[in-house]
Design a protein around this motif. Structure first.
Motif, mmCIF file in Angstrom:
data_model
loop_
_atom_site.group_PDB
_atom_site.id
_atom_site.type_symbol
_atom_site.label_atom_id
_atom_site.label_comp_id
_atom_site.label_asym_id
_atom_site.label_seq_id
_atom_site.Cartn_x
_atom_site.Cartn_y
_atom_site.Cartn_z
ATOM 1 N N PHE A 276 56.066 78.599 31.600
ATOM 2 C CA PHE A 276 54.723 78.410 31.026
ATOM 3 C C PHE A 276 54.705 78.840 29.554
ATOM 4 C CE2 PHE A 276 52.874 77.837 35.240
ATOM 5 C CZ PHE A 276 51.778 77.022 34.981
ATOM 6 N N GLN A 277 55.364 79.937 29.243
ATOM 7 C CA GLN A 277 55.350 80.453 27.875
ATOM 8 C C GLN A 277 56.139 79.588 26.909
ATOM 9 O OE1 GLN A 277 56.642 84.548 27.833
ATOM 10 N NE2 GLN A 277 55.124 85.155 29.347
ATOM 11 N N ARG A 278 57.224 79.000 27.391
ATOM 12 C CA ARG A 278 58.136 78.295 26.482
ATOM 13 C C ARG A 278 57.921 76.786 26.413
ATOM 14 N NH1 ARG A 278 61.312 82.542 28.655
ATOM 15 N NH2 ARG A 278 62.064 83.894 26.994
ATOM 16 N N ARG B 106 55.525 73.780 26.318
ATOM 17 C CA ARG B 106 54.110 73.481 26.091
ATOM 18 C C ARG B 106 53.945 72.177 25.327
ATOM 19 N NH1 ARG B 106 52.547 78.653 22.693
ATOM 20 N NH2 ARG B 106 53.107 79.480 24.695
ATOM 21 N N PRO B 107 52.765 71.613 25.403
ATOM 22 C CA PRO B 107 52.519 70.369 24.659
ATOM 23 C C PRO B 107 52.661 70.619 23.157
ATOM 24 C CG PRO B 107 50.673 70.882 26.140
ATOM 25 C CD PRO B 107 51.597 72.061 26.133
ATOM 26 N N GLN C 23 50.214 72.772 20.760
ATOM 27 C CA GLN C 23 49.162 73.360 21.590
ATOM 28 C C GLN C 23 49.644 74.645 22.246
ATOM 29 O OE1 GLN C 23 47.385 70.577 24.333
ATOM 30 N NE2 GLN C 23 47.781 68.865 22.981
ATOM 31 N N GLY C 24 48.715 75.309 22.896
ATOM 32 C CA GLY C 24 49.050 76.494 23.677
ATOM 33 C C GLY C 24 49.673 76.088 24.997
ATOM 34 N N GLU C 25 49.918 77.081 25.834
ATOM 35 C CA GLU C 25 50.586 76.778 27.097
ATOM 36 C C GLU C 25 49.683 75.968 28.023
ATOM 37 O OE1 GLU C 25 50.045 80.702 29.853
ATOM 38 O OE2 GLU C 25 51.538 80.832 28.292
ATOM 39 N N TYR C 26 50.320 75.280 28.957
ATOM 40 C CA TYR C 26 49.593 74.488 29.939
ATOM 41 C C TYR C 26 48.721 75.409 30.798
ATOM 42 C CZ TYR C 26 52.667 70.440 29.197
ATOM 43 O OH TYR C 26 53.341 69.372 28.665
ATOM 44 N N SER C 27 47.579 74.909 31.206
ATOM 45 C CA SER C 27 46.755 75.648 32.169
ATOM 46 C C SER C 27 47.303 75.392 33.564
ATOM 47 C CB SER C 27 45.292 75.188 32.092
ATOM 48 O OG SER C 27 45.165 73.871 32.608
ATOM 49 N N VAL D 73 48.735 71.710 35.162
ATOM 50 C CA VAL D 73 50.025 71.558 35.839
ATOM 51 C C VAL D 73 49.808 71.004 37.248
ATOM 52 C CG1 VAL D 73 52.058 72.783 36.727
ATOM 53 C CG2 VAL D 73 51.149 73.338 34.454
ATOM 54 N N PHE E 43 58.247 70.854 34.490
ATOM 55 C CA PHE E 43 58.712 71.565 33.296
ATOM 56 C C PHE E 43 60.045 71.033 32.760
ATOM 57 C CE2 PHE E 43 55.693 74.841 34.821
ATOM 58 C CZ PHE E 43 54.968 74.999 33.645
#
Length: 138
Positions: free
Chosen positions: A15-17, A19-20, A23-27, A31, A71
């Protein structure tokens, strides 16, 4: 002794690495929705949150495979700590490339002619040589 990583730790790193772009990480909801739509696997955002936080720690292989597919990692990432370490190293490199804008440069260059790409490659090499020569002289 080799450190073992929990599924929660591995999922959190994904989740941290991953991402779109920009943008920030996926919710968890995004997912879960993507897995349902793209893979036809029933999974809830709450269940993903429970896996990520360690409140649930025994997912089915179907759910692990769905998360891995989303992922873009092999399911072995969740099952084999050595594979997880290797993939984490690769993800660190991708994060560094993303954060420094290298991927943006590469993507733009992909649309150029072979001659233009060679010119840019030569320019980058010259800049690298100048910077490394300056560092060695310091």
């Amino acid at each position: 002794m080799t450190t073992r990583f929990s599924i929660a730790e591995k999922l959190d790193r994904l989740f941290q690495r991953i991402r779109p772009a920009g943008q920030g990480e996926y919710s968890h909801s995004a997912v879960a929705e993507a897995i349902r739509e793209q893979q036809g696997i029933s999974i809830s955002h709450t269940y993903i949150w429970q896996l990520r936080t360690g409140r649930r720690d025994n997912p089915t292989i179907q759910h692990l495979t769905a998360l891995a597919t989303f992922f873009g990692v092999p399911v072995a990432y969740f099952l084999d700590d050595e594979q997880a370490r290797k993939i984490d190293s690769e993800l660190e490199l991708l994060v560094a490339l993303r954060d420094t804008g290298v991927t943006e440069i590469a993507l733009r260059a992909a649309d150029l002619s072979p001659g233009s790409r060679e010119t840019i490659s030569n320019m980058i090499l010259k800049v690298w040589e100048l910077e490394n020569g300056m560092k060695q002289a310091d």
